[in-house]
Design an enzyme around this catalytic site. Structure first.
Site, PDB file in Angstrom:
ATOM      1  N   ASP A  13     -11.199   2.473  11.543  1.00 18.52           N
ATOM      2  CA  ASP A  13     -11.128   2.072  10.135  1.00 18.52           C
ATOM      3  C   ASP A  13     -11.608   0.637   9.960  1.00 18.52           C
ATOM      4  OD1 ASP A  13     -10.671   2.518   7.436  1.00 18.52           O
ATOM      5  OD2 ASP A  13      -8.579   1.867   7.533  1.00 18.52           O
ATOM      6  N   GLY A  28       0.836  -1.195   0.000  1.00 20.75           N
ATOM      7  CA  GLY A  28       0.000   0.000   0.000  1.00 20.75           C
ATOM      8  C   GLY A  28       0.864   1.236   0.000  1.00 20.75           C
ATOM      9  N   GLY A  29       0.227   2.391   0.198  1.00 21.19           N
ATOM     10  CA  GLY A  29       0.958   3.649   0.143  1.00 21.19           C
ATOM     11  C   GLY A  29       1.964   3.802   1.263  1.00 21.19           C
ATOM     12  N   GLY A  80       3.359   1.193   3.069  1.00 23.99           N
ATOM     13  CA  GLY A  80       4.344   0.144   3.212  1.00 23.99           C
ATOM     14  C   GLY A  80       3.885  -1.165   2.625  1.00 23.99           C
TER      15      GLY A  80
END
Length: 667
Positions: free
Chosen positions: A134, A20-21, A23
């Site tokens: 989340d 992902g962004g 890691g």
């Protein structure tokens, strides 16, 4: 990053799982412990940013607060090097997002199980002051374990940590979360007012999507909520899936109310409401039977042979052509009670299926139905957990008799499991001695009136904890104290002890029955050894660094109820000199010391090593008592990590507090 690179001088990267962004997540080998773990590496472009490192640290801290089977566990982390990393348990299975993408929507029974297990994780998180923020299908993982499929909550990177009832500022700037699953207050970005109910909203959205295959709110509604406007109500689930009914409509109307005060107020309340509505919506359910056979006419054969029972809703049949398809059916229908399974099938045969069914369920029984009736197959099937064995051609009256017998067994088994879970909650608050006597009490007996028994009483006092209590915040001091009890109590229970009560920073336990003295001494040595190991591992700031002081005495006790029955307040306990002596010995013991009376030593039948302390004056006892310090079991070379100095008193110590039943002197 190349494969086989070593991280932290220890973890050997093997393959990348996801990216992902922020890691990537890798499968890695820990050579020291010879196990595979998941390593989350911070992306190289993010590593130099202090904000990214702080967020990485935040995630590790949030998970470290929790010790729950439904939360992924962190083993290790290092945020100081060029490549910060977090080491977590490696899970086998798939996340809920992948499952929904494959199936579209799930059965009510499966969603109920998902919701029940997810709320257990949320209950633990919210109690520890952690708000996930989340929750979404991608962060709910269906892990395959030895005890069956287990829901694990992942990714606490956006979690809020509560302190003193308020959220600590999170390193993530601006609105955080996944909009489709964010509550109205979260979308508006009013973080100071955000609380645990935003997680309950997100979980309700997950359940809605899982049941209907659709999101409850279109993107335009999310924009309206972002602006502070009330969105139109979500479509009733029964308008999309009619069989869900009005009960599910009522559940989601409350769970997705824009006003947090009108929603469910706790994860437990949400799960209980969902389960009660599921039960209300299915007043009578047929027994669910899965038939696993690759013969093309098996469906027609079973439906024709049991057509009357199907019409009367006695049985509901599911079908699979092989073991792999059967495992998938069981995941979709966890309420399946009986499996009728052939042996010779393509892809996965029946014997392999028997060895794999435990990955999905432990409360379903398998009856092998096969033309291969030789003894080797029968023995292999029975050794792998088959409940019964029927040979082809099928004698259908015999098959139905077998089904009736097997279904009765499964219902009794599931009833026992439900009772065990309910009693588990009861046992958290009621002494075991009371629970053992509940059946006669319910029939009007005076079973708690009193009796004379022989037993051993152990007092275990967390050393020097009272001064700490006045220095720390209440939540932190209770957390540290309970961490000790979480290590102590299982050792007592595993050796047949009954935890009578917790008194301040001490626990009183009673051992009765054959070998009660020896079992009590074994428990004391094991507790001292385990807490010493935990203290060494955790250092001076670990909750276990206090150590324990233990007193043990054995003899005649009076067992019964004390209190004011007319006022509805009773407690079940044991009384006598043995109780008082054990409490006073715990107060006199040094850190890590187990003080034992002479009469307890004489009653022991197993070989233990003691340090004689001679005759000592014990507060509240008129004459000097001969005391011993329990060292180890004979032949055991292990010594407590912090071996105590033997207690010697040249004059009677000042008796603190007021001695008496279960009253521990203050330190």
């Amino acid at each position: 990053m190349s494969e086989r690179q070593t991280i932290g001088g220890r973890y050997v990267l093997e393959r990348k799982l996801a990216g992902g962004g922020m890691g990537t997540i890798w499968v890695a080998l820990d050579p020291k412990l010879q196990r595979r773990v998941a390593v989350k590496l911070m992306a190289s472009h993010a590593a130099p940013a202090p904000l990214s490192r702080q967020q990485f640290e935040w995630e590790a801290q949030a998970i470290a607060r929790l010790q729950n089977p439904h939360v992924i566990q962190v083993h290790d982390c290092d945020l100081s090097g060029d490549t910060p990393y977090i080491v977590m348990e490696l899970l086998e299975g798939e996340d809920l997002e992948a499952l929904l993408n494959r199936r579209g929507r799930l059965s009510l029974a499966m969603v109920e199980r998902l919701l029940t297990q997810s709320t257990r994780a949320l209950t633990a998180a919210h109690a520890a002051g952690v708000i996930h923020r989340d929750l979404k299908p991608a962060n709910l993982f269906l892990a395959r374990t030895a005890s069956g499929e287990l829901v694990k909550v992942l990714d606490f990177g956006l979690a809020l940590l509560m302190s003193g009832g308020a959220a600590k500022p999170h390193p993530e700037e601006g609105m955080a979360g996944t909009p489709r699953y964010m509550s109205p207050e979260q979308l508006r970005g009013i973080e100071p007012r955000l609380d645990h109910r935003c997680d309950l909203w997100a979980l309700a959205v997950v359940a809605y999507r899982a049941l209907t295959g659709q999101h409850p709110f279109p993107l335009e509604s999310l924009r309206q909520m972002r602006l502070g406007n009330a969105p139109p109500p979500a479509p009733a689930p029964s308008s999309l899936v009619p069989e869900l009914g009005a009960e599910m409509d009522a559940f989601f109307a409350r769970a997705l109310d824009p006003d947090p005060a009108r929603r469910f107020q706790s994860a437990h309340e949400l799960a209980s409401a969902f389960t009660s509505r599921v039960e209300a919506g299915r007043p009578s359910r047929p027994a669910k039977i899965l038939v696993v056979d690759d013969e093309p006419d098996v469906v027609v054969l079973m439906e024709q042979s049991f057509r009357k029972q199907i019409r009367r809703s006695v049985y509901e049949f599911l079908f699979a052509a092989d073991g792999e398809e059967a495992l998938e059916q069981l995941r979709q229908h966890p309420d399946t009670q009986v499996v009728l399974c052939d042996i010779n099938m393509p892809r996965m045969d029946g014997l392999t299926f028997l060895s794999r069914i435990g990955e999905v369920t432990s409360l379903t029984r398998v009856v092998i139905v096969s033309a291969y009736g030789d003894m080797n197959n029968i023995r292999t099937a029975m050794n792998r957990g088959a409940y019964d064995f029927i040979t082809k051609p099928i004698d259908f009256p015999d098959l139905e008799a077998t089904l009736v017998k097997t279904l009765k067994h499964v219902r009794e088994l599931r009833s026992t499991v439900r009772s065990t879970e309910e009693n588990g909650l009861l046992r958290m608050f009621v002494p075991g001695g009371v629970l053992e006597r509940l059946p006669p009490l319910l029939q009007g007996s005076d079973a708690l009136a009193g009796e004379r028994v022989e037993g051993t009483v152990v007092f275990i006092d967390v050393d020097a904890f009272t001064p700490v209590f006045h220095q720390e915040a209440p939540a932190e001091s209770l957390r540290r104290l309970n961490a000790n009890f979480e290590a102590i109590v299982p050792e007592l229970l595993s050796r047949g002890g009954t935890v009578d009560k917790f008194v301040g920073d001490a626990v009183m336990t009673v051992f009765r029955g054959p070998g009660h003295v020896d079992r009590a001494m074994e428990a004391c040595l094991s507790i001292r050894r385990q807490l010493g190991t935990l203290a060494d591992r955790g250092g001076e700031h670990a909750p276990y660094a206090h150590g324990v002081c233990i007193g043990l005495d054995s003899g005649d006790l009076v067992s019964g109820s004390v209190g004011a029955k007319a006022s509805g307040r009773l407690d079940f306990t044991v009384l006598g000199d043995v109780v008082n002596t054990a409490a006073r010995l715990a107060a006199l013991a040094s850190r890590g010391q187990v003080l034992v009376s002479a009469r307890a030593r004489e009653r022991s039948r197993e070989p233990f090593e003691y340090t004689p302390l001679g005759e000592q004056l014990v507060p509240g006892v008129g004459t000097p008592m001969e005391l011993f310090a329990l060292v180890r079991r004979e032949g055991d070379s292990r010594v407590a990590p912090d071996e105590p100095t033997p207690f010697v008193a040249s004059e009677p110590p000042e008796e603190p507090g007021t001695p008496g039943l279960a009253a521990l002197p203050s330190r």
